[in-house]
Design a protein around this motif. Structure first.
Motif, mmCIF file in Angstrom:
data_model
loop_
_atom_site.group_PDB
_atom_site.id
_atom_site.type_symbol
_atom_site.label_atom_id
_atom_site.label_comp_id
_atom_site.label_asym_id
_atom_site.label_seq_id
_atom_site.Cartn_x
_atom_site.Cartn_y
_atom_site.Cartn_z
ATOM 1 N N ALA A 199 -1.230 -49.228 -62.398
ATOM 2 C CA ALA A 199 -0.175 -49.173 -61.391
ATOM 3 C C ALA A 199 0.347 -50.566 -61.079
ATOM 4 N N GLN A 200 -0.556 -51.534 -61.033
ATOM 5 C CA GLN A 200 -0.158 -52.921 -60.765
ATOM 6 C C GLN A 200 0.786 -53.430 -61.858
ATOM 7 N N ALA A 201 0.455 -53.130 -63.113
ATOM 8 C CA ALA A 201 1.286 -53.580 -64.233
ATOM 9 C C ALA A 201 2.663 -52.927 -64.197
ATOM 10 N N ARG A 202 2.713 -51.630 -63.873
ATOM 11 C CA ARG A 202 4.000 -50.948 -63.830
ATOM 12 C C ARG A 202 4.870 -51.474 -62.689
ATOM 13 N N LEU A 203 4.271 -51.694 -61.526
ATOM 14 C CA LEU A 203 5.048 -52.143 -60.376
ATOM 15 C C LEU A 203 5.538 -53.576 -60.546
ATOM 16 N N GLN A 204 4.791 -54.380 -61.297
ATOM 17 C CA GLN A 204 5.224 -55.750 -61.536
ATOM 18 C C GLN A 204 6.557 -55.800 -62.285
ATOM 19 N N GLU A 205 6.853 -54.759 -63.074
ATOM 20 C CA GLU A 205 8.123 -54.697 -63.790
ATOM 21 C C GLU A 205 9.307 -54.687 -62.829
ATOM 22 N N PHE A 206 9.071 -54.229 -61.621
ATOM 23 C CA PHE A 206 10.139 -54.115 -60.642
ATOM 24 C C PHE A 206 10.050 -55.199 -59.572
ATOM 25 N N GLY A 207 9.204 -56.182 -59.820
ATOM 26 C CA GLY A 207 9.061 -57.277 -58.869
ATOM 27 C C GLY A 207 8.233 -56.935 -57.655
ATOM 28 N N VAL A 208 7.465 -55.840 -57.735
ATOM 29 C CA VAL A 208 6.611 -55.419 -56.626
ATOM 30 C C VAL A 208 5.173 -55.816 -56.929
ATOM 31 N N GLY B 87 12.766 -51.665 -46.789
ATOM 32 C CA GLY B 87 14.001 -51.993 -47.474
ATOM 33 C C GLY B 87 13.909 -52.037 -48.980
ATOM 34 N N VAL B 88 12.705 -51.892 -49.545
ATOM 35 C CA VAL B 88 12.514 -51.856 -50.999
ATOM 36 C C VAL B 88 12.432 -50.399 -51.439
ATOM 37 N N PHE B 89 13.205 -50.060 -52.473
ATOM 38 C CA PHE B 89 13.236 -48.681 -52.946
ATOM 39 C C PHE B 89 13.153 -48.679 -54.465
ATOM 40 N N VAL B 90 12.063 -48.138 -55.013
ATOM 41 C CA VAL B 90 11.861 -48.029 -56.457
ATOM 42 C C VAL B 90 11.849 -46.553 -56.828
ATOM 43 N N THR C 147 4.622 -34.844 -64.052
ATOM 44 C CA THR C 147 5.685 -34.086 -64.707
ATOM 45 C C THR C 147 6.986 -34.247 -63.928
ATOM 46 N N ARG C 148 8.081 -33.934 -64.586
ATOM 47 C CA ARG C 148 9.380 -34.033 -63.918
ATOM 48 C C ARG C 148 9.429 -33.124 -62.688
ATOM 49 N N ARG C 149 8.881 -31.933 -62.834
ATOM 50 C CA ARG C 149 8.911 -30.978 -61.720
ATOM 51 C C ARG C 149 8.083 -31.476 -60.536
ATOM 52 N N SER C 150 6.878 -31.995 -60.815
ATOM 53 C CA SER C 150 6.040 -32.498 -59.735
ATOM 54 C C SER C 150 6.655 -33.736 -59.099
ATOM 55 N N ALA C 151 7.277 -34.580 -59.924
ATOM 56 C CA ALA C 151 7.927 -35.779 -59.386
ATOM 57 C C ALA C 151 9.026 -35.408 -58.397
ATOM 58 N N GLU C 152 9.811 -34.384 -58.739
ATOM 59 C CA GLU C 152 10.866 -33.950 -57.829
ATOM 60 C C GLU C 152 10.276 -33.396 -56.538
ATOM 61 N N ALA C 153 9.176 -32.654 -56.672
ATOM 62 C CA ALA C 153 8.528 -32.090 -55.479
ATOM 63 C C ALA C 153 7.961 -33.203 -54.601
ATOM 64 N N PHE C 154 7.367 -34.236 -55.215
ATOM 65 C CA PHE C 154 6.835 -35.364 -54.458
ATOM 66 C C PHE C 154 7.964 -36.094 -53.734
ATOM 67 N N ARG C 155 9.063 -36.317 -54.432
ATOM 68 C CA ARG C 155 10.192 -37.015 -53.794
ATOM 69 C C ARG C 155 10.710 -36.223 -52.593
ATOM 70 N N ASP D 238 2.891 -43.457 -61.919
ATOM 71 C CA ASP D 238 2.037 -43.015 -63.019
ATOM 72 C C ASP D 238 1.947 -44.101 -64.087
ATOM 73 N N ALA D 239 1.109 -43.855 -65.103
ATOM 74 C CA ALA D 239 0.834 -44.878 -66.107
ATOM 75 C C ALA D 239 2.045 -45.217 -66.957
ATOM 76 N N ALA D 240 3.000 -44.292 -67.041
ATOM 77 C CA ALA D 240 4.199 -44.552 -67.829
ATOM 78 C C ALA D 240 5.214 -45.398 -67.065
ATOM 79 N N GLY D 241 5.032 -45.492 -65.757
ATOM 80 C CA GLY D 241 5.968 -46.248 -64.948
ATOM 81 C C GLY D 241 6.923 -45.394 -64.155
ATOM 82 N N ASN D 242 6.803 -44.062 -64.238
ATOM 83 C CA ASN D 242 7.568 -43.212 -63.331
ATOM 84 C C ASN D 242 7.066 -43.487 -61.911
ATOM 85 N N ALA D 243 7.986 -43.699 -60.994
ATOM 86 C CA ALA D 243 7.556 -44.138 -59.667
ATOM 87 C C ALA D 243 8.549 -43.742 -58.601
#
Length: 348
Positions: free
Chosen positions: A19-28, A117-120, A90-98, A106-111
């Motif tokens: 998670a740390q590696a994925r979030l670093q891609e977005f400057g978080v 004020g920060v929104f990823v 999954t796409r469906r669970s991601a939509e439900a979480f949002r 997740d490990a792929a970087g879906n977030a």
């Protein structure tokens, strides 16, 4: 060795590194807080996310299955926002979480991460090592309204518990939910826009789905904000109180548990004398099993507010949510039976 939620420490550290590696891609930036920072909250770890001067403390739960069902089974008792991490959502669970305003990586970087004020918001990644910039969005600014914030969740609970309110006077709904008229109008507008209400119709739409989302968000949203006190004591001992008391979870009447292991009670106000009268202890060496929460609703049915009737049940959706939030497979099955007794057949 396992953490509080039964996940191995090595597994937690591995997921946090991903998670740390994925979030670093977005400057978080993700930094680990000491475990004792939030004891006995039901979290696997406590972290701080930061970007520039913006920062927020999160409780982390690691889920091998990143679904609302898996989240509902994991009891979280803290007040910090929750961040769910795992291998793949999954796409469906991601939509439900949002939709439930539950943040995740997740490990792929879906977030879906939002703080100060920060929104990823990252969608569509399937390769854990992919770095496709087209799939990422980093925005500082206005966020979509959280349908399950405290006041909004109170209105939704009222509609779930008493669907006869739908299509009625907004002032009555506000009185039942314990919210302002403006807040109530706002919730009804967003529920209509999301397809859960249909204009002036008095019939609910997709309320089964709404109940699922509300329940999943309850343990990290409205639930912790209702906390008044917690103790250890005898859940089977009749409760003594001079004010109306409303039972929930496994201690509710009709849940069909012979010997409840916990007592969850909703009160309009907290009187410290209650702990003395009922022999509830704050001994730190004992695990809390008595949970006192704030009653925010006023039932539209006068019999539910009868102060002479003794302890009564809390509204059925609250009982269902408290059962699901316990993280006990036995209570999850009880919750399903409880839901089947009250949810209407047309709540598709």
């Amino acid at each position: 060795m396992q953490n509080r939620t039964g996940v191995g420490f090595d597994e937690v550290e591995r997921r946090l590194e991903l998670a740390q590696a994925r979030l670093q891609e977005f400057g978080v930036r993700l930094s680990r807080e000491p475990d004792h920072a939030r004891p006995d909250s039901g979290a696997d770890a406590v972290i701080t996310l930061s970007r520039g001067d913006a920062r927020s403390v999160y409780a982390v739960q690691v889920k091998s299955s990143m679904t609302l069902t898996a989240l509902a089974h994991g009891r979280y008792m803290g007040t910090d926002p929750l961040l769910v991490i795992g291998d793949r959502i999954t796409r469906r669970s991601a939509e439900a979480f949002r939709e439930a305003n539950i943040q995740f990586v997740d490990a792929a970087g879906n977030a879906f991460v939002a703080f100060d004020g920060v929104f990823v918001d990252v969608r569509g990644r399937v390769d854990p090592v992919a770095h496709d910039r087209d799939n990422r969005s980093l925005v500082a600014g206005v966020q979509e309204p959280n349908l399950f914030s405290r006041s909004r969740a109170q209105v939704i609970m009222a509609l779930l518990a008493w669907p006869e309110l739908i299509g009625g006077q907004r002032r009555e709904i506000a009185a039942v939910a314990g919210t302002s008229l403006g807040q109530t109008h706002d919730v009804l507008k967003h529920l209509t826009a999301a397809g859960y209400l249909s204009g002036s119709s008095k019939k609910p739409a997709r309320f089964g789905e709404l109940l699922d989302l509300w329940t999943a968000a309850y343990s990290t949203g409205l639930g912790p904000r209702l906390h008044l006190a917690r103790f250890s004591g005898d859940p089977g001992r009749p409760m003594t109180t001079e004010q109306p008391a409303y039972l929930s979870g496994e201690s509710a009447d009709g849940v069909d548990i012979a010997r409840p292991a916990t007592l969850t009670v909703y009160l309009s106000s907290w009187d410290p004398k209650l702990a003395i009268v009922n022999r509830w202890s704050t001994n730190p060496d004992r695990v809390p099993n008595v949970f006192v929460r704030r009653k925010f609703w006023v039932s539209p049915r006068p019999s539910d507010e009868d102060v002479t009737a003794g302890p009564q049940n809390a509204p059925w959706p609250l009982i269902y949510a408290d059962l699901m939030a316990a993280g006990d497979p036995r209570l999850t099955e009880v919750a399903k039976t409880w839901r089947a007794r009250f949810a209407r057949p047309d709540w598709s």
